[in-house]
Design an enzyme around this catalytic site. Structure first.
Site, PDB file in Angstrom:
ATOM      1  N   LYS A  40       8.152  18.345  45.254  1.00 31.84           N
ATOM      2  CA  LYS A  40       7.352  19.461  44.478  1.00 31.84           C
ATOM      3  C   LYS A  40       5.981  19.189  44.428  1.00 31.84           C
ATOM      4  O   LYS A  40       5.058  19.373  43.703  1.00 31.84           O
ATOM      5  CB  LYS A  40       8.107  19.860  43.162  1.00 31.84           C
ATOM      6  CG  LYS A  40       9.335  20.434  43.285  1.00 31.84           C
ATOM      7  CD  LYS A  40       9.870  20.576  41.958  1.00 31.84           C
ATOM      8  CE  LYS A  40      11.309  21.024  41.955  1.00 31.84           C
ATOM      9  NZ  LYS A  40      12.009  21.110  40.400  1.00 31.84           N
ATOM     10  N   HIS A  48      11.322  -5.447  54.234  1.00 29.70           N
ATOM     11  CA  HIS A  48      12.835  -5.231  53.522  1.00 29.70           C
ATOM     12  C   HIS A  48      13.385  -6.542  52.936  1.00 29.70           C
ATOM     13  O   HIS A  48      13.965  -7.386  53.720  1.00 29.70           O
ATOM     14  CB  HIS A  48      13.795  -4.792  54.777  1.00 29.70           C
ATOM     15  CG  HIS A  48      14.889  -4.328  54.296  1.00 29.70           C
ATOM     16  ND1 HIS A  48      15.586  -4.423  53.146  1.00 29.70           N
ATOM     17  CD2 HIS A  48      15.789  -3.462  55.169  1.00 29.70           C
ATOM     18  CE1 HIS A  48      16.716  -3.858  52.935  1.00 29.70           C
ATOM     19  NE2 HIS A  48      16.890  -3.387  54.069  1.00 29.70           N
ATOM     20  N   ARG A 103      24.080   0.798  54.329  1.00 29.91           N
ATOM     21  CA  ARG A 103      24.452  -0.606  53.744  1.00 29.91           C
ATOM     22  C   ARG A 103      23.441  -1.068  52.558  1.00 29.91           C
ATOM     23  O   ARG A 103      24.026  -1.528  51.472  1.00 29.91           O
ATOM     24  CB  ARG A 103      24.578  -1.535  54.736  1.00 29.91           C
ATOM     25  CG  ARG A 103      23.532  -2.329  55.420  1.00 29.91           C
ATOM     26  CD  ARG A 103      23.473  -2.393  56.950  1.00 29.91           C
ATOM     27  NE  ARG A 103      23.674  -0.998  57.643  1.00 29.91           N
ATOM     28  CZ  ARG A 103      24.397  -0.388  58.320  1.00 29.91           C
ATOM     29  NH1 ARG A 103      25.411  -1.130  58.659  1.00 29.91           N
ATOM     30  NH2 ARG A 103      24.065   0.823  58.709  1.00 29.91           N
ATOM     31  N   THR A 104      22.189  -0.764  52.730  1.00 36.18           N
ATOM     32  CA  THR A 104      21.493  -1.172  51.512  1.00 36.18           C
ATOM     33  C   THR A 104      21.609  -0.470  50.435  1.00 36.18           C
ATOM     34  O   THR A 104      21.807  -0.932  49.349  1.00 36.18           O
ATOM     35  CB  THR A 104      19.760  -1.360  51.869  1.00 36.18           C
ATOM     36  OG1 THR A 104      19.784  -1.649  53.239  1.00 36.18           O
ATOM     37  CG2 THR A 104      18.901  -1.831  51.163  1.00 36.18           C
ATOM     38  N   ARG A 164      13.805   2.721  48.371  1.00 39.21           N
ATOM     39  CA  ARG A 164      13.529   2.785  49.793  1.00 39.21           C
ATOM     40  C   ARG A 164      12.677   4.083  50.127  1.00 39.21           C
ATOM     41  O   ARG A 164      12.905   5.022  49.480  1.00 39.21           O
ATOM     42  CB  ARG A 164      14.649   2.970  51.004  1.00 39.21           C
ATOM     43  CG  ARG A 164      14.316   2.991  52.347  1.00 39.21           C
ATOM     44  CD  ARG A 164      15.356   2.754  53.198  1.00 39.21           C
ATOM     45  NE  ARG A 164      15.894   1.613  53.466  1.00 39.21           N
ATOM     46  CZ  ARG A 164      16.811   1.227  54.217  1.00 39.21           C
ATOM     47  NH1 ARG A 164      17.598   2.050  54.823  1.00 39.21           N
ATOM     48  NH2 ARG A 164      17.453  -0.076  54.210  1.00 39.21           N
TER      49      ARG A 164
END
Ligand code: CP
Length: 337
Positions: free
Chosen positions: A86, A135, A57-58, A107
């Site tokens: 990398k 959050h 959802r975010t 995120r």
């Protein structure tokens, strides 16, 4: 707070007046979220949507919010599709991606990583969650939901009693919501979790210092009888060393129709940031509450779109132009049938 060009990485950045400004702009986004109107105010703008941890959802609501305002979304999901694997630093990644984007949402599993990334970004960075830390946009949409749900009952945010339940140690949404509640008056919070998964002590201290009355408990039933909101959370399995360790705590604080009806007040609002764990024996927030009118979990996700549209409009300084670039939708709108 000056939102224009700002990074949004922590609730620590907000005063109450800032939160209420976000809510006021979010209210104005409703016709767009309901697809009654479409705005092209961000036409030509690019969102870099960088999710290095699982999200439904975010990630999708940040992207949808940007699309609904006419902007384009470029997405990276997971380390495997990023040069971070990398060995590229977060700062170099930020320097590069901010050349391609007008705003970045991110995120990342490491606490503080989104703020580190933002230090090297030339464009605003909005956090979609950094490890177990915070959050912030989830907390804003949660409080926006609380405000709406309580307004429908003739109540304000001030004076509420809220039970936060579950994994309060690793659950970043409750950390940010706890900080946000510090901006309001006469708040009481009951923190219900296993002893090992308690809310961080320093956050409890700062909430108490701000005037919040706090009870800490590992018992559910006697602590949900007089609350306005029950806010359940998932055991954050991804933060434990093994599934077996997480399993020790799963299903401890079951909320289902029978428990809710017997022990909660008839108008107690039921919230959860989602995802809820719906696997057998998770027993977190049962589906037998799905049709209950006090279950606000899908109103929370809908409200996330409004809050994220508001933040984009504020950070990119187009709040007063959103309606100037709008038109009515032409397609079939299932929401209106
Ligand atoms: N509430 C929340 O953060 O959900 P996602 O993990 O699906 O983004």
């Amino acid at each position: 707070m000056n939102f224009v060009g700002a990074h949004i990485v922590s609730i620590d950045q907000f005063q109450r007046v800032d939160v209420e400004e976000v809510f006021s702009v979010a209210d104005r986004m409703l016709p767009y979220a309901l697809r009654q109107r479409v705005t092209r105010v961000l036409e030509g703008a690019i969102l870099g949507n960088m999710f290095f941890e699982a999200s439904t959802r975010t990630r999708v609501s940040f992207g949808s919010a940007f699309n609904l305002m006419g902007g384009e979304v470029r997405e990276t999901a997971g380390f495997d599709s990023s040069a971070l694997i990398k060995g590229e630093s977060l700062q170099d990644t930020a320097r590069v991606l901010s050349g391609f984007s007008d705003v970045i949402c991110m995120r990342h599993p490491v606490e503080g990583s989104v703020a580190d990334f933002a230090t090297a970004s030339r464009v605003p960075v909005l956090s979609g969650g950094d490890g177990a830390n915070e959050h912030p946009t989830q907390a804003l949409l949660d409080l926006y939901t609380i405000r709406k749900e309580m307004a429908a009952k003739g109540r304000a945010i001030d004076g509420l009693k809220i039970a936060m339940i579950g994994d309060l140690r690793y659950g970043r949404t409750v950390h940010s919501l706890g900080k946000l509640l510090c901006l309001y008056s006469d708040i009481e919070v009951v923190l219900i979790s296993p002893k090992e998964l308690r809310f961080p002590a320093e956050l409890v201290d700062s909430m108490r210092t701000s005037g919040i009355r706090i009870t800490v408990s590992d018992h559910l039933i006697e602590n949900i009888t007089d609350v306005d909101i029950v806010y359940s959370t998932r055991i954050q399995e991804e933060r434990f060393s093994s599934k077996q360790e997480a399993d020790l705590y799963r299903g401890k604080f079951r909320l289902n129709h029978a428990i809710y009806t017997q022990f909660c007040q008839p108008n107690t609002v039921i919230m959860h940031p989602l995802p809820r764990d719906s696997r057998i024996d998770a027993n977190e927030l049962d589906a037998d509450l799905d049709t209950h009118p006090n279950l606000a979990i899908f109103r929370q996700t809908d409200n996330g779109l409004l809050v994220r549209m508001a933040l984009f409009a504020m950070v990119l300084n187009v709040v007063d132009q959103v309606d100037d670039y709008a038109f009515n939708v032409r397609w079939f709108n299932a929401r209106q049938t």
